[in-house]
Every structure is written in C-alpha cells, then in structure tokens.
Design an enzyme around this catalytic site. Structure first.
Site, mmCIF file in Angstrom:
data_model
loop_
_atom_site.group_PDB
_atom_site.id
_atom_site.type_symbol
_atom_site.label_atom_id
_atom_site.label_comp_id
_atom_site.label_asym_id
_atom_site.label_seq_id
_atom_site.Cartn_x
_atom_site.Cartn_y
_atom_site.Cartn_z
ATOM 1 N N GLU A 1 17.895 31.624 21.583
ATOM 2 C CA GLU A 1 16.456 31.370 21.742
ATOM 3 C C GLU A 1 15.805 32.495 22.529
ATOM 4 O O GLU A 1 16.262 32.856 23.614
ATOM 5 C CB GLU A 1 16.224 30.030 22.443
ATOM 6 C CG GLU A 1 14.747 29.716 22.645
ATOM 7 C CD GLU A 1 14.467 28.305 23.124
ATOM 8 O OE1 GLU A 1 13.285 27.992 23.373
ATOM 9 O OE2 GLU A 1 15.429 27.518 23.252
ATOM 10 N N GLU B 1 23.693 23.998 26.685
ATOM 11 C CA GLU B 1 22.981 25.201 27.107
ATOM 12 C C GLU B 1 23.760 25.928 28.192
ATOM 13 O O GLU B 1 24.279 25.296 29.117
ATOM 14 C CB GLU B 1 21.592 24.848 27.638
ATOM 15 C CG GLU B 1 20.651 24.279 26.590
ATOM 16 C CD GLU B 1 19.240 24.078 27.128
ATOM 17 O OE1 GLU B 1 18.936 24.593 28.232
ATOM 18 O OE2 GLU B 1 18.444 23.402 26.455
ATOM 19 N N ASP C 1 21.637 17.319 21.403
ATOM 20 C CA ASP C 1 21.674 18.000 22.693
ATOM 21 C C ASP C 1 22.312 17.151 23.780
ATOM 22 O O ASP C 1 22.010 15.966 23.906
ATOM 23 C CB ASP C 1 20.245 18.302 23.158
ATOM 24 C CG ASP C 1 19.717 19.635 22.667
ATOM 25 O OD1 ASP C 1 20.532 20.482 22.279
ATOM 26 O OD2 ASP C 1 18.486 19.815 22.684
ATOM 27 N N ASP D 1 16.600 17.814 23.058
ATOM 28 C CA ASP D 1 15.977 17.250 24.251
ATOM 29 C C ASP D 1 14.522 17.702 24.375
ATOM 30 O O ASP D 1 13.806 17.269 25.279
ATOM 31 C CB ASP D 1 16.782 17.544 25.511
ATOM 32 C CG ASP D 1 16.994 19.027 25.780
ATOM 33 O OD1 ASP D 1 16.462 19.865 25.021
ATOM 34 O OD2 ASP D 1 17.679 19.352 26.765
#
Length: 266
Positions: free
Chosen positions: A181, A114, A84, A45
């Site tokens: 990340e 996420e 994503d 994304d």
C-alpha cells in the site's frame, strides 16, 4: 467462474493475468462482486472507517471482523475470502493463533497481517497450521500513529532496500501473498518480480500482480470527501453498481487501471 483458490492466484501470476480484489463487508456485495468476477474479497478492517464512522481502523475488534467475515461468506460462492487481523490482534503469537482461528472458522480462506520482518515467526507458525497469510507492507494503517499519518513508504533507498529484503524474507517464512500500500510504483514492480507469490497493490502502480480498492471508494462514496490519489470512481459513466464493479474488473484485467496518475514516484 470456478472457485478461486491460492493455486488459482498463483497461476494468474505465472500467466501474467492481473488479479482483482475489492473490500467487502456483507452478503449482498459479496454476491455482486462474485457476479462481476472479482477474484478476492477482502474483509478489511477499513470497515471501521467506511461502515462504523471511526477516523482510523484502530477501534475494530476481532469479533467484529469475524461477524463481517461470516456475512461475506454467506453471500460468496466463488471468490477467495481474505480477512484482516485488526489492531493488536496479533500482538503475541498466542493471540495471533487464536484470532486467526476465529476468522478462519467464520469463513475466511486467508488472513492478512500488517507489518514487516517481525511478522516472520507468526507467519511461519500459521502456515504450519494450515492458515494461509497475506502480509500487508508499506503504508500499514494500523501503525498510522507511528508513521505520522497516511504517507507513502519506501521513498528513500534505505527504506526501499529494507522493504525488498523483508518481502523476500516473509515469502520464505511462508506468506502466500503480499499486499503493498502506497509504495513507489518502481519499488512495487521490483518486489513483484523478486517474489514468486502474488503481490497485490493499492497505490503501488500497475506492475503488481493485482489490484485492490476499498469498495466504497471505487463507488464514489466518502464520508470525509477526501479521495486518495490512487482511487478511481468507477460509478462515473455507469448506470448501476453492478456495471461499476464489472468496469473495475475489466480495467484491472486490461491494465488500464491504475494509470500513471494513480501511482507514486520515489
């Protein structure tokens, strides 16, 4: 190269060979990444920022993600395609199932979500229904407004302990891969050792099982001019995009990228 599957990635982890991943949003670059030997194409994304010009990933829709996944699928022959689920596409279990199906039908081999431990139930349900899941932890751009910006996560001991525990729990729930990340390099190494599934890093040091970068970042392209610490411009010293892609693959495989300067300390 033969078609990359989850079994391939698991084998690479067991052998200690680094996994290469790049973001990809269209057929032409899918073909170029295949030629360079990139094993995983992430339809991220991040396209909201690098293609659409938004200041975050939040405006991206599932329909847009499906469109770009289908584009990548048409240009891909060998790589595993990871797509994503965009902002709020997995707000409920029903939405998660519906939107994951849309991305898989568009050509994805795995979806990425996420979050942290709260993802466990949706990961379990997706895995039971034949949808492999990558759990994205650490700095999660969809939560940038909660996090207060794009900041390194897991620097204090309580955060680090929770992230390690969550990673193990998400693997137990059925996650097939983790992406970390902007996590301190030492913590990322510990998590990579603690789970059996492949762990991919971006700004997480060199001891994860593989690396990912945003395609436009590693080609030295930026709208804002701001270059994250964990990025290297692989176009420098190369005479073509194809050479830059190959240099990225070679440096990840050779464990010369990322260097110490691309990581974060606790």
């Amino acid at each position: 190269m033969p078609a990359i599957t989850l079994t391939t990635l698991q084998s690479l982890k067991q052998k200690g060979e680094k996994i290469t991943m790049l973001t990809c949003y269209d057929a032409t670059f899918a073909h170029a990444c295949n030629e360079a030997g990139v094993e995983v194409l992430l339809v991220g994304d991040s396209l909201g920022m690098v293609l659409q010009g938004h200041d975050s990933t939040l405006p991206v829709t599932t329909a847009e993600m499906a469109y770009h996944t289908a584009c990548v699928k048409r240009g891909n022959t060998d790589a595993l395609i990871l797509a994503d689920l965009p902002f709020m596409a997995n707000a409920t279990l029903e939405q998660t199932m519906t939107n994951s199906a849309m991305l898989m039908q568009a050509g994805a081999h795995m979806v990425k979500v996420e979050g942290a431990l709260w993802l466990a139930e949706s990961i379990r349900l997706l895995a039971e229904r034949g949808v492999p899941v990558c759990a994205h932890m650490g700095l999660t751009p969809q939560a940038v407004n909660i996090l207060g910006g794009y900041k390194v996560q897991g620097r204090n001991e309580n955060q680090a302990r929770q992230m390690r525990a969550d990673a193990i729990s998400l693997e137990q729930a059925g996650a097939s891969m983790l992406l970390l990340e902007c996590v301190p390099s030492e913590l990322a190494a510990e998590i990579s050792q603690a789970v059996k599934i492949p762990v991919i890093g971006i700004g997480a040091g060199s001891d994860t099982d593989g690396q990912v970068l945003v395609l436009h970042d590693m080609l030295g392209l930026s709208i804002t001019g701001r270059v994250p610490k964990f990025v290297k411009n692989f176009m420098q010293g190369q005479d073509s995009i194809q050479s830059a892609l190959k240099a990225y693959v070679n440096e990840v495989k050779g464990v010369t990228f990322p260097g110490i300067e691309h990581g974060f300390s606790a």
